[in-house]
Design a protein around this motif. Sequence first.
Motif, PDB file in Angstrom:
ATOM      1  N   GLY A   1      30.100  31.885  53.296  1.00 47.05           N
ATOM      2  CA  GLY A   1      29.163  32.399  52.334  1.00 47.05           C
ATOM      3  C   GLY A   1      29.326  31.969  50.883  1.00 47.05           C
ATOM      4  O   GLY A   1      30.142  31.226  50.769  1.00 47.05           O
ATOM      5  N   ALA A   2      28.550  32.610  50.055  1.00 47.03           N
ATOM      6  CA  ALA A   2      28.409  32.169  48.631  1.00 47.03           C
ATOM      7  C   ALA A   2      29.823  32.485  48.032  1.00 47.03           C
ATOM      8  O   ALA A   2      30.235  33.680  48.381  1.00 47.03           O
ATOM      9  N   VAL A   3      30.379  31.854  47.143  1.00 47.61           N
ATOM     10  CA  VAL A   3      31.511  32.353  46.369  1.00 47.61           C
ATOM     11  C   VAL A   3      31.105  33.476  45.583  1.00 47.61           C
ATOM     12  O   VAL A   3      32.138  34.471  45.572  1.00 47.61           O
ATOM     13  N   SER A   4      30.014  33.607  44.956  1.00 46.64           N
ATOM     14  CA  SER A   4      29.599  34.780  44.389  1.00 46.64           C
ATOM     15  C   SER A   4      29.485  35.968  45.075  1.00 46.64           C
ATOM     16  O   SER A   4      30.192  37.074  44.688  1.00 46.64           O
ATOM     17  N   PHE A   5      28.986  35.929  46.326  1.00 46.89           N
ATOM     18  CA  PHE A   5      28.836  36.953  47.198  1.00 46.89           C
ATOM     19  C   PHE A   5      30.297  37.462  47.639  1.00 46.89           C
ATOM     20  O   PHE A   5      30.591  38.725  47.747  1.00 46.89           O
ATOM     21  N   GLY A   6      31.250  36.551  48.151  1.00 41.82           N
ATOM     22  CA  GLY A   6      32.367  37.007  48.581  1.00 41.82           C
ATOM     23  C   GLY A   6      33.279  37.708  47.407  1.00 41.82           C
ATOM     24  O   GLY A   6      34.070  38.607  47.670  1.00 41.82           O
ATOM     25  N   GLN A   7      33.252  37.246  46.030  1.00 46.29           N
ATOM     26  CA  GLN A   7      33.609  37.884  45.022  1.00 46.29           C
ATOM     27  C   GLN A   7      33.387  39.164  44.659  1.00 46.29           C
ATOM     28  O   GLN A   7      33.897  40.323  44.138  1.00 46.29           O
ATOM     29  N   ILE A   8      31.884  39.667  44.946  1.00 47.22           N
ATOM     30  CA  ILE A   8      31.292  40.762  44.668  1.00 47.22           C
ATOM     31  C   ILE A   8      31.992  41.815  45.878  1.00 47.22           C
ATOM     32  O   ILE A   8      32.460  42.783  45.343  1.00 47.22           O
ATOM     33  N   VAL A   9      32.238  41.251  46.930  1.00 48.18           N
ATOM     34  CA  VAL A   9      32.893  42.207  48.064  1.00 48.18           C
ATOM     35  C   VAL A   9      34.415  42.365  47.681  1.00 48.18           C
ATOM     36  O   VAL A   9      35.059  43.371  48.050  1.00 48.18           O
ATOM     37  N   LYS A  10      35.037  41.327  47.211  1.00 44.48           N
ATOM     38  CA  LYS A  10      36.253  41.433  46.893  1.00 44.48           C
ATOM     39  C   LYS A  10      36.741  42.535  45.808  1.00 44.48           C
ATOM     40  O   LYS A  10      37.836  42.737  45.555  1.00 44.48           O
ATOM     41  N   SER A  11      35.627  42.585  45.034  1.00 48.56           N
ATOM     42  CA  SER A  11      35.713  43.506  43.781  1.00 48.56           C
ATOM     43  C   SER A  11      35.779  44.979  44.390  1.00 48.56           C
ATOM     44  O   SER A  11      36.305  45.783  43.587  1.00 48.56           O
ATOM     45  N   ALA A  12      35.725  45.211  45.607  1.00 46.01           N
ATOM     46  CA  ALA A  12      36.030  46.621  46.265  1.00 46.01           C
ATOM     47  C   ALA A  12      37.250  46.688  46.557  1.00 46.01           C
ATOM     48  O   ALA A  12      37.806  47.568  47.240  1.00 46.01           O
ATOM     49  N   GLU A  13      38.317  45.879  46.418  1.00 44.80           N
ATOM     50  CA  GLU A  13      39.756  45.982  46.936  1.00 44.80           C
ATOM     51  C   GLU A  13      40.187  47.249  46.492  1.00 44.80           C
ATOM     52  O   GLU A  13      41.096  47.938  47.272  1.00 44.80           O
ATOM     53  N   PRO A  14      40.193  47.728  45.188  1.00 42.59           N
ATOM     54  CA  PRO A  14      40.777  49.139  44.868  1.00 42.59           C
ATOM     55  C   PRO A  14      40.435  50.064  45.704  1.00 42.59           C
ATOM     56  O   PRO A  14      41.195  50.774  46.011  1.00 42.59           O
ATOM     57  N   VAL A  15      39.248  50.287  46.553  1.00 35.75           N
ATOM     58  CA  VAL A  15      38.797  51.077  47.480  1.00 35.75           C
ATOM     59  C   VAL A  15      39.559  51.242  48.508  1.00 35.75           C
ATOM     60  O   VAL A  15      40.002  52.327  49.119  1.00 35.75           O
ATOM     61  N   PHE A  16      40.031  49.869  49.147  1.00 39.93           N
ATOM     62  CA  PHE A  16      40.916  49.739  50.421  1.00 39.93           C
ATOM     63  C   PHE A  16      42.556  50.253  49.949  1.00 39.93           C
ATOM     64  O   PHE A  16      43.081  50.743  50.747  1.00 39.93           O
ATOM     65  N   ALA A  17      42.721  49.790  48.611  1.00 42.62           N
ATOM     66  CA  ALA A  17      44.128  50.241  48.205  1.00 42.62           C
ATOM     67  C   ALA A  17      44.376  51.673  48.103  1.00 42.62           C
ATOM     68  O   ALA A  17      45.433  52.197  48.446  1.00 42.62           O
ATOM     69  N   ALA A  18      43.345  52.240  47.479  1.00 44.19           N
ATOM     70  CA  ALA A  18      43.231  53.692  47.353  1.00 44.19           C
ATOM     71  C   ALA A  18      43.310  54.585  48.743  1.00 44.19           C
ATOM     72  O   ALA A  18      44.171  55.444  48.930  1.00 44.19           O
ATOM     73  N   ALA A  19      42.588  54.173  49.596  1.00 43.75           N
ATOM     74  CA  ALA A  19      42.482  54.598  50.873  1.00 43.75           C
ATOM     75  C   ALA A  19      43.942  54.233  51.728  1.00 43.75           C
ATOM     76  O   ALA A  19      44.407  55.295  52.333  1.00 43.75           O
ATOM     77  N   THR A  20      44.399  53.378  51.529  1.00 44.26           N
ATOM     78  CA  THR A  20      45.686  52.940  52.299  1.00 44.26           C
ATOM     79  C   THR A  20      46.814  53.637  51.744  1.00 44.26           C
ATOM     80  O   THR A  20      47.842  54.071  52.383  1.00 44.26           O
ATOM     81  N   ASN A  21      46.860  53.490  50.386  1.00 40.54           N
ATOM     82  CA  ASN A  21      48.055  54.412  49.825  1.00 40.54           C
ATOM     83  C   ASN A  21      48.189  55.917  50.188  1.00 40.54           C
ATOM     84  O   ASN A  21      49.010  56.678  50.347  1.00 40.54           O
ATOM     85  N   ALA A  22      46.758  56.522  50.225  1.00 40.31           N
ATOM     86  CA  ALA A  22      46.604  57.754  50.441  1.00 40.31           C
ATOM     87  C   ALA A  22      47.054  58.071  51.860  1.00 40.31           C
ATOM     88  O   ALA A  22      47.799  59.155  52.014  1.00 40.31           O
ATOM     89  N   VAL A  23      46.827  57.271  53.053  1.00 36.42           N
ATOM     90  CA  VAL A  23      46.903  57.621  54.364  1.00 36.42           C
ATOM     91  C   VAL A  23      48.258  57.238  54.658  1.00 36.42           C
ATOM     92  O   VAL A  23      49.113  58.020  55.285  1.00 36.42           O
ATOM     93  N   LEU A  24      48.779  56.125  54.248  1.00 35.19           N
ATOM     94  CA  LEU A  24      50.065  55.663  54.437  1.00 35.19           C
ATOM     95  C   LEU A  24      51.379  55.998  53.627  1.00 35.19           C
ATOM     96  O   LEU A  24      52.584  56.475  54.107  1.00 35.19           O
ATOM     97  N   LEU A  25      51.069  56.227  52.223  1.00 32.24           N
ATOM     98  CA  LEU A  25      52.116  56.740  51.336  1.00 32.24           C
ATOM     99  C   LEU A  25      52.027  57.956  51.079  1.00 32.24           C
ATOM    100  O   LEU A  25      52.833  58.828  50.264  1.00 32.24           O
ATOM    101  N   LYS A  26      50.856  58.684  51.295  1.00 29.69           N
ATOM    102  CA  LYS A  26      50.625  59.977  50.937  1.00 29.69           C
ATOM    103  C   LYS A  26      50.608  60.163  49.524  1.00 29.69           C
ATOM    104  O   LYS A  26      50.900  61.183  48.956  1.00 29.69           O
ATOM    105  N   ASP A  27      50.048  59.173  48.914  1.00 32.58           N
ATOM    106  CA  ASP A  27      49.812  58.983  47.390  1.00 32.58           C
ATOM    107  C   ASP A  27      48.413  59.360  46.878  1.00 32.58           C
ATOM    108  O   ASP A  27      47.615  58.520  46.992  1.00 32.58           O
TER     109      ASP A  27
END
Length: 289
Positions: A73-99
């Motif tokens: 897809g377009a680079v711009s669209f990919g970067q928009i979705v990539k900006s959601a990385e903190p959502v994945f990080a927060a969920a993963t930390n909460a589930v795996l690290l109990k953080d």
Amino acid sequence: MYCFGKNAQGGSNLHWALSAVQLLVGALFVIPLWLTGARPQPKLTTDNIKELSPVGLWASLAHAFSVLALGAGAVSFGQIVKSAEPVFAAATNAVLLKDIDHPVVYLALLPIIGGVSLASLKELSFSWTALIAASLANQAAAFKNVVSKGVMGKPWAKGLGPQNTYAVINILALVFTLPFVLGFDLKEFVPVYNEIIHRGTGADVIKFSLYSGLAFYLYNEASFLALERLSPVTHSVANTLKRVVIIVASSIVFKTPISLLGGIGSGIAVLGTLLYSLAKQKYSKKKSH
């Protein structure tokens, strides 16, 4: 970096292979520096490499899925979705690290989720493949961060320094990418090669693959150095501005228009990323005291 990568993919569908080439360029950049003594050689034991290997694995997947999103897809669209990385990080930390973070930190995720959803809703360059690949890249990056936490704080890892740390992870990522190249791209090599020769774009594919690999390596090494020398807040602000520049510049360079709704959504998502970073920094300090 993203413009070179997109141009390299213009004549090739071998996403794993392109990812491997980009990582190889980084390895070829740093290895001569070690051999000539221009940069101290990393001193690692077999056990150290084993501990770093999961970081390299998730780094390889994060990069490869980013390359796939870039090509789909377009680079711009990919970067928009990539900006959601903190959502994945927060969920993963909460589930795996109990953080578990402060509620304000999780509230800061809402603009990111809403912005990405809004941008995807009416985005002119929307692609399901790009959306899924960028999301998988986000999840792989979140796993990489999780496994990094147990390794990077150790004395031997700190002794590597930011430049050598990234160099070693880059080489490990290359090693983990090669089996995927053999499994997914090897059978497609001849047809793609013939298509490139037919189009007469072989020189461009090689040139932009090399340029994108070098730019990718230098960018990440600079980011590792910046993270060590800048405060986390300053680094977060710089990272947010970087994403804005990429979205705007790629839309102009590749002539991929963003709808009004997409523009508003991407702005909200990027702003949400900044707010999340600032909230995370503020409440992490409170939690440590």
